[in-house]
Design an enzyme around this catalytic site. Structure first.
Site, short mmCIF file in Angstrom:
data_model
loop_
_atom_site.label_atom_id
_atom_site.label_comp_id
_atom_site.label_asym_id
_atom_site.label_seq_id
_atom_site.Cartn_x
_atom_site.Cartn_y
_atom_site.Cartn_z
N ARG A 194 0.82 -1.22 0.00
CA ARG A 194 0.00 0.00 0.00
C ARG A 194 0.86 1.27 0.00
O ARG A 194 0.45 2.28 -0.56
CB ARG A 194 -0.94 0.00 1.21
N LYS A 239 -16.61 -15.77 4.50
CA LYS A 239 -17.92 -15.39 5.03
C LYS A 239 -18.97 -15.07 3.97
O LYS A 239 -19.02 -13.98 3.43
CB LYS A 239 -17.76 -14.20 5.97
N GLY A 269 -9.29 -8.04 0.76
CA GLY A 269 -8.13 -7.93 1.63
C GLY A 269 -7.30 -9.20 1.66
O GLY A 269 -6.10 -9.21 1.39
N GLY A 298 -12.84 -4.20 1.80
CA GLY A 298 -14.24 -3.79 1.93
C GLY A 298 -14.63 -2.75 0.90
O GLY A 298 -15.72 -2.80 0.33
P1 ADP Z 1 -11.31 -11.44 1.17
O1 ADP Z 1 -10.74 -10.70 2.34
O2 ADP Z 1 -10.34 -11.56 0.04
O3 ADP Z 1 -12.63 -10.86 0.72
P2 ADP Z 1 -12.44 -13.45 2.90
O4 ADP Z 1 -12.19 -12.57 4.05
O5 ADP Z 1 -13.84 -13.74 2.52
O6 ADP Z 1 -11.60 -12.96 1.62
O7 ADP Z 1 -11.86 -14.89 3.19
C1 ADP Z 1 -10.56 -15.20 3.26
C2 ADP Z 1 -10.31 -16.35 4.18
O8 ADP Z 1 -11.07 -17.49 3.83
C3 ADP Z 1 -8.88 -16.74 4.07
O9 ADP Z 1 -8.26 -16.43 5.29
C4 ADP Z 1 -8.93 -18.23 3.82
O10 ADP Z 1 -8.00 -18.88 4.62
C5 ADP Z 1 -10.33 -18.62 4.19
N1 ADP Z 1 -10.84 -19.83 3.51
C6 ADP Z 1 -10.80 -20.10 2.20
N2 ADP Z 1 -11.35 -21.30 1.94
C7 ADP Z 1 -11.74 -21.80 3.13
C8 ADP Z 1 -12.37 -23.03 3.54
N3 ADP Z 1 -12.69 -23.97 2.65
N4 ADP Z 1 -12.61 -23.20 4.86
C9 ADP Z 1 -12.27 -22.25 5.75
N5 ADP Z 1 -11.69 -21.08 5.44
C10 ADP Z 1 -11.42 -20.86 4.14
MG MG Z 2 -11.15 -10.77 4.44
#
Ligand code: ADP
Ligand code: MG
Length: 394
Positions: free
Chosen positions: A35, A201, A351, A374
Site C-alpha cells: 500500500r 464469510k 483484503g 471492503g
Molecule cells: P477477502 O478478504 O479476500 O474478501 P475473505 O475474508 O472472505 O476474503 O476470506 C478469506 C479467508 O477465507 C482466508 O483467510 C482463507 O484462509 C479462508 N478460507 C478459504 N477457503 C476456506 C475453507 N474452505 N474453509 C475455511 N476457510 C477458508
Molecule cells: Mg477478508
C-alpha cells in the site's frame, strides 16, 4: 467527473494527501509495504510540482489507550522515506502546536507524515464518526485536499469526507486507477467475464455476490461460499464452514442461474482447522465424517481452468482454500498460475485475496490487485463510495 490531482496548481500550496498506509506491522516491522508503494505516484507528483506535502493515514483500530502503541505510524515514515529517497518528517501528534508549527515552517517539496488519524478516536471516536470540528481543523492545515486512500473510501471519516467538505478536493492516481479497474472494466467487461468468488464469510458477501452473478457469464465458487451452495444442493459438507442463514438464498440463485454457477466437485480437508494433520482427499458428495473441506481438489481446478482459459475478463475475490496453510494453499496457487498465463484482463479484489496472491509470489502477474478489501466490494455492489462522492466535481 471528479477532479483529480492534475487539475490543480500545486506550486507552493499546502497539499493534504489522505493515503492508505494501513499496512500490517509487527513489532515495528512492516510485513507488506504494497500500500505504501501504491501511494508513491501521487506523492511524487505532488513533490515534483512543488507542493508542501502533508500526509494523513489511519492504521488499525484505536479502541483503548494501549492500542496506540501497536498502531503507531512511525515505521511507515521510515519506509516511505526509503522509497521516496527523501526525508519524511514524522509528526507524533494529530493536532496542536507542534503540528501547526511544523507545517508553518515547511518549504515546497517537503514531506511530513502525521500520526495515525485514529488516535483521534480516543476519546469520542472523532475520526471514525466524522466529527465536524476535526474535519474543519485538519482542513485548516492545508490549501488543497487529495484523497488517495481507496481502502477507506467506503467510510465517511473526518480524514476523508470531513476534510473534503472544507477544502477544494481531488482524487489521487491510485484512487483513479482503482475506480477505473473496478468500475469501468467490470461494468463493461470484455466477455466472457468469469468471476471467482470464494473466501470465508458468505453472509458478508451475499449482496455483492448477487451483483457479480448478475453481470458475469460464469461464477466459480470456492471456500465457505461454495460450501453454502453445496448445502443448498443437499450435499452433506460434514464439518466444513458454511452459512446456514444464506442457504435458502443460495438455493434461489442456483435455480435462477443453473448454468452460471460452477461448484467444486472435489476437495482436500482435515479433521481440524490446522496445517499439520492428515490430509484427506475426496469428492464433495462423499466428504469423510468429521472432516472439514479446506481447499478445492484437482478435478475442480481442471474444471475452473476450462472456464478461465476462455475468459476475456476475470474478477477474483476470496482465496479458494486456506492459503496460509501449506497443506491447503494449492488451489489458490493453481488459480494464480492459470491466471498468470491468460491474456484476459485479471483483477483481484479483497483484503485476504490480495494478501494471498502477493504472499504466494504473484504480485506483478495481474492487471490490478486492489488495495481495498471492503471498499472494493462495496464499490462493486453500490457503484458509489462516500470518500469519492464528496470530492469536487470538474
Ligand atoms: P477477502 O478478504 O479476500 O474478501 P475473505 O475474508 O472472505 O476474503 O476470506 C478469506 C479467508 O477465507 C482466508 O483467510 C482463507 O484462509 C479462508 N478460507 C478459504 N477457503 C476456506 C475453507 N474452505 N474453509 C475455511 N476457510 C477458508
Ligand atoms: Mg477478508
Amino acid at each position: 467527473m471528479k477532479k483529480v490531482i492534475t487539475d490543480f496548481n500545486l506550486d507552493n500550496k499546502r497539499v493534504i494527501i489522505r493515503c492508505d498506509f494501513n499496512v500490517p506491522i509487527e513489532n515495528g516491522k512492516i510485513l507488506d509495504d504494497n500500500r505504501i508503494k501504491e501511494s508513491l505516484k501521487t506523492i511524487n507528483y505532488a513533490i515534483d510540482n512543488n507542493a508542501k506535502v502533508i500526509l494523513l493515514s489511519h492504521l488499525g483500530r484505536i479502541k483503548e489507550e494501549k492500542d496506540k502503541k501497536e498502531n503507531d505510524l512511525r515505521p511507515v515514515a521510515k519506509r516511505l522515506s526509503e522509497l521516496l529517497n527523501k526525508k519524511v518528517v514524522f509528526v507524533n501528534e494529530t493536532r496542536g502546536e507542534v503540528l501547526e508549527n511544523t507545517i508553518k515552517n515547511m518549504k515546497p517539496k517537503d514531506v511530513i507524515l502525521v500520526q495515525n488519524t485514529r488516535y483521534e478516536d480516543l476519546p469520542g471516536k472523532k475520526e471514525s464518526s466524522n466529527d465536524e470540528e476535526l474535519g474543519k481543523y485538519w482542513a485548516s492545515l492545508g490549501d488543497i485536499f487529495i484523497n488517495d486512500a481507496f481502502g477507506t473510501a467506503h467510510r465517511a471519516h473526518a480524514s476523508n469526507v470531513g476534510i473534503a467538505s472544507n477544502l477544494p478536493s481531488g482524487l489521487g492516481f491510485l484512487m483513479e486507477k482503482e475506480l477505473k479497474m473496478l468500475g469501468e472494466k467490470l461494468n463493461n467487461p470484455k466477455r466472457p467475464y468469469v468471476v471467482i468468488a470464494a473466501g470465508a464469510k458468505m453472509k458478508d458477501k451475499i449482496v455483492v455476490i448477487d451483483k457479480l452473478i448478475e453481470k458475469a457469464d460464469y461464477v466459480l465458487l470456492g471456500g465457505g461460499i461454495a460450501n453454502t451452495f453445496l448445502v443448498a444442493k443437499e450435499i452433506d459438507v460434514k464439518n466444513s464452514i458454511y452459512d446456514e442463514e444464506s442457504v435458502s438464498h443460495a438455493k434461489e440463485l442456483l435455480k435462477k442461474y443453473p448454468k452460471k454457477i460452477i461448484l467444486p466437485v472435489d476437495g482436500l480437508g482435515s479433521l481440524e482447522y490446522k496445517d499439520n494433520l492428515k490430509v484427506y482427499s475426496f469428492d464433495v458428495d462423499s466428504i469423510p465424517d468429521n472432516v472439514m473441506m479446506l481447499d478445492i481438489g484437482k478435478k475442480t481446478i481442471e474444471i475452473f481452468k476450462k472456464y478461465l482459459n476462455n475468459a476475456n475478463t476475470v474478477f477474483w475475490n476470496g482465496p479458494v482454500g486456506v492459503n496460509y496453510f501449506k497443506n491447503f494453499e494449492n488451489g489458490t496457487k493453481a488459480l494464480c498460475e492459470i491466471l498468470n498465463k491468460l491474456k484476459a484482463h485479471v483483477i483481484i479484489g479483497g483484503g485476504d485475496s490480495a494478501a494471498a496472491v502477493i504472499s504466494l509470489g504473484y504480485k506483478d502477474c495481474f492487471d490490478h490487485i486492489s488495495t481495498g478489501g471492503g471498499a472494493a466490494l462495496e464499490f462493486i455492489e453500490k457503484k458509489k463510495l462516500p470518500g469519492v462522492e464528496i470530492i469536487s466535481d470538474k
